[in-house]
Design a protein around this motif. Structure first.
Motif, PDB file in Angstrom:
ATOM      1  N   GLY A  20       1.098  -1.330   0.498  1.00 10.27           N
ATOM      2  CA  GLY A  20      -0.120  -0.149   0.184  1.00 10.27           C
ATOM      3  C   GLY A  20       0.789   0.866  -0.080  1.00 10.27           C
ATOM      4  N   ASP A  21       0.122   2.139   0.437  1.00  9.67           N
ATOM      5  CA  ASP A  21       0.900   3.664   0.522  1.00  9.67           C
ATOM      6  C   ASP A  21       2.453   4.282   1.148  1.00  9.67           C
ATOM      7  OD1 ASP A  21       1.366   5.633   0.863  1.00  9.67           O
ATOM      8  OD2 ASP A  21      -0.750   7.338   0.668  1.00  9.67           O
ATOM      9  N   ARG A  45      -6.882   7.954   3.744  1.00  9.32           N
ATOM     10  CA  ARG A  45      -5.870   7.730   2.730  1.00  9.32           C
ATOM     11  C   ARG A  45      -5.999   8.337   1.827  1.00  9.32           C
ATOM     12  NH1 ARG A  45      -1.773   2.742   4.808  1.00  9.32           N
ATOM     13  NH2 ARG A  45      -1.952   3.498   6.668  1.00  9.32           N
ATOM     14  N   ASP A  46      -5.247   8.719   0.819  1.00 13.17           N
ATOM     15  CA  ASP A  46      -4.798   9.771  -0.446  1.00 13.17           C
ATOM     16  C   ASP A  46      -5.215   8.449  -1.267  1.00 13.17           C
ATOM     17  OD1 ASP A  46      -4.436  12.400   0.577  1.00 13.17           O
ATOM     18  OD2 ASP A  46      -2.160  11.630   0.684  1.00 13.17           O
ATOM     19  N   ASN A  47      -5.885   8.211  -1.797  1.00 13.45           N
ATOM     20  CA  ASN A  47      -6.328   7.613  -3.126  1.00 13.45           C
ATOM     21  C   ASN A  47      -5.852   8.797  -4.221  1.00 13.45           C
ATOM     22  OD1 ASN A  47      -7.218   5.377  -4.455  1.00 13.45           O
ATOM     23  ND2 ASN A  47      -9.469   5.836  -3.773  1.00 13.45           N
ATOM     24  N   PRO A  48      -5.018   8.969  -4.373  1.00 16.55           N
ATOM     25  CA  PRO A  48      -4.947   9.809  -6.026  1.00 16.55           C
ATOM     26  C   PRO A  48      -4.559   8.490  -7.417  1.00 16.55           C
ATOM     27  CG  PRO A  48      -2.599   8.837  -5.407  1.00 16.55           C
ATOM     28  CD  PRO A  48      -3.753   8.405  -4.472  1.00 16.55           C
ATOM     29  N   ALA A  49      -5.214   9.953  -8.301  1.00 13.90           N
ATOM     30  CA  ALA A  49      -5.841   9.421  -9.523  1.00 13.90           C
ATOM     31  C   ALA A  49      -4.210   9.908 -10.194  1.00 13.90           C
ATOM     32  CB  ALA A  49      -6.809   9.953  -9.940  1.00 13.90           C
ATOM     33  N   HIS A  52       1.521   8.273  -7.111  1.00 12.62           N
ATOM     34  CA  HIS A  52       1.714   7.164  -5.822  1.00 12.62           C
ATOM     35  C   HIS A  52       2.743   6.259  -5.399  1.00 12.62           C
ATOM     36  CE1 HIS A  52      -0.976   4.779  -2.973  1.00 12.62           C
ATOM     37  NE2 HIS A  52      -1.324   5.437  -2.617  1.00 12.62           N
ATOM     38  N   GLU A  54       4.250   3.634  -3.009  1.00 14.24           N
ATOM     39  CA  GLU A  54       3.862   2.776  -2.638  1.00 14.24           C
ATOM     40  C   GLU A  54       4.879   1.384  -2.285  1.00 14.24           C
ATOM     41  OE1 GLU A  54       1.467   1.061  -6.594  1.00 14.24           O
ATOM     42  OE2 GLU A  54       1.006   2.262  -5.186  1.00 14.24           O
ATOM     43  N   THR A  72      -1.213   5.630 -11.365  1.00 14.70           N
ATOM     44  CA  THR A  72      -2.084   4.911 -10.639  1.00 14.70           C
ATOM     45  C   THR A  72      -3.188   4.825 -11.997  1.00 14.70           C
ATOM     46  OG1 THR A  72      -4.036   6.496  -9.738  1.00 14.70           O
ATOM     47  CG2 THR A  72      -2.359   4.528  -8.544  1.00 14.70           C
TER      48      THR A  72
END
Ligand SMILES: [Zn+2]
Lengths: 93, 195
Positions: A20-21, A45-49, A52, A54, A72
């Motif tokens: 994960g991140d 948590r961030d969920n960037p488009a 990322h 990780e 991503t």
């Protein structure tokens, strides 16, 4: 998707497992704001488009933990480095 | 107390048609090699190199490579880690020899009976492996002395090119070695024609 392991070279994603991140650090449980800090650490948590950073584990290869930059949206891969070389293997408080 | 006499059995002993051949390809089990893992303790990297050089006159190889000398072969398996192969009879105990050589600078674990060691050879070997192995085994990408840990049919495998033509070896865990051999036979039937 193929991930360029710094030790093994480019390998199929099936050889790796995803954690994960790479950003969040386990908060200090003795700090006065520990409850709030742990809430953030666990749930926010961030969920960037896009790009990322990780952590991946080269489980079926050299068994190194890697810090991987991945887009991503496109699965384009950027810099990949061994977590140990970045000091990410130091224990949390 | 009854007197038992136990006979050592190799991981693939009893496997049907183990030493089998197809046009251009043959597979057999290697049973006379001892195997031990060597994992450098943190901060002792230089010491491990120096001890290997002093005792065996060889440099533990870099990622993806093997190095041989003094009757033994080091196969790189991970960051500052290797598998060491040797004729057990010639050394009288590989694990003990490595422990004595590296003392507490590295962790040594006997692996001899945990892995099946397959020898693959013949001009069609790459054609067979193409059906199993996700790595590029073209000589330009995987030259003589190259080694890599990967999976084939979801089973762990350490593949090494042993000569400058087409003699490969594969180490695969003993517990699933029978299944691995089955997949290898299927690939050989497909690539070389069923025997
Ligand atoms: Zn790797």
């Amino acid at each position: 998707m193929r991930i360029p392991c710094p030790l093994c070279g480019e390998r199929d994603a099936s050889e790796f497992t995803y954690l994960g991140d790479a950003g969040p650090r386990r908060p200090d449980p003795t700090a006065p704001d520990a409850a709030e800090a742990f809430h953030d650490y666990l749930h926010l948590r961030d969920n960037p488009a896009g790009w990322h950073v990780e952590l991946w584990y080269h489980e079926a290869g050299c068994r190194s933990w890697l810090q991987v930059s991945r887009n991503t949206l496109t699965h384009e891969l950027g810099e990949v480095r061994r977590a140990e070389d970045l000091g990410l293997d130091e224990p949390s408080p | 107390m009854p007197d038992f006499t136990l006979a050592a059995r190799s991981p693939l002993a009893g496997a049907a048609a183990l030493a089998e051949s197809w046009p251009g390809f043959a597979v057999s089990e290697v049973t006379d090699l001892a195997l031990a893992s060597l994992a450098t303790r943190r901060g002792r990297e230089t010491e491990v190199r120096n001890r290997a050089k002093a005792r065996f006159d060889l440099e533990p190889p870099p990622p993806g490579r093997t190095a041989s000398g003094d009757g033994m072969t080091f196969l790189w398996t991970g960051h500052e880690q290797w598998f060491v192969e040797a004729q057990e009879s010639a050394l009288g105990g590989l694990e003990a020899l490595l422990r004595e050589t590296f003392e507490d600078s590295a962790a040594v674990t006997d692996q001899s009976d945990a892995w099946a060691n397959l020898r693959l050879e013949g001009p069609a070997t790459r054609a067979v492996l193409e059906k199993l192995c996700p790595l590029d085994l073209h000589p330009g990408a995987f030259p003589p002395g190259a080694t890599a840990r990967t999976t084939m049919e979801h089973l762990s495998a350490i593949i090494t090119l042993r000569d400058d033509r087409w003699r490969f070896s594969i180490l695969t865990p003993r517990s699933s070695a029978g299944s691995f051999l089955h997949h290898l036979h299927q690939a050989a039937d497909s690539a070389c024609g069923a025997t």
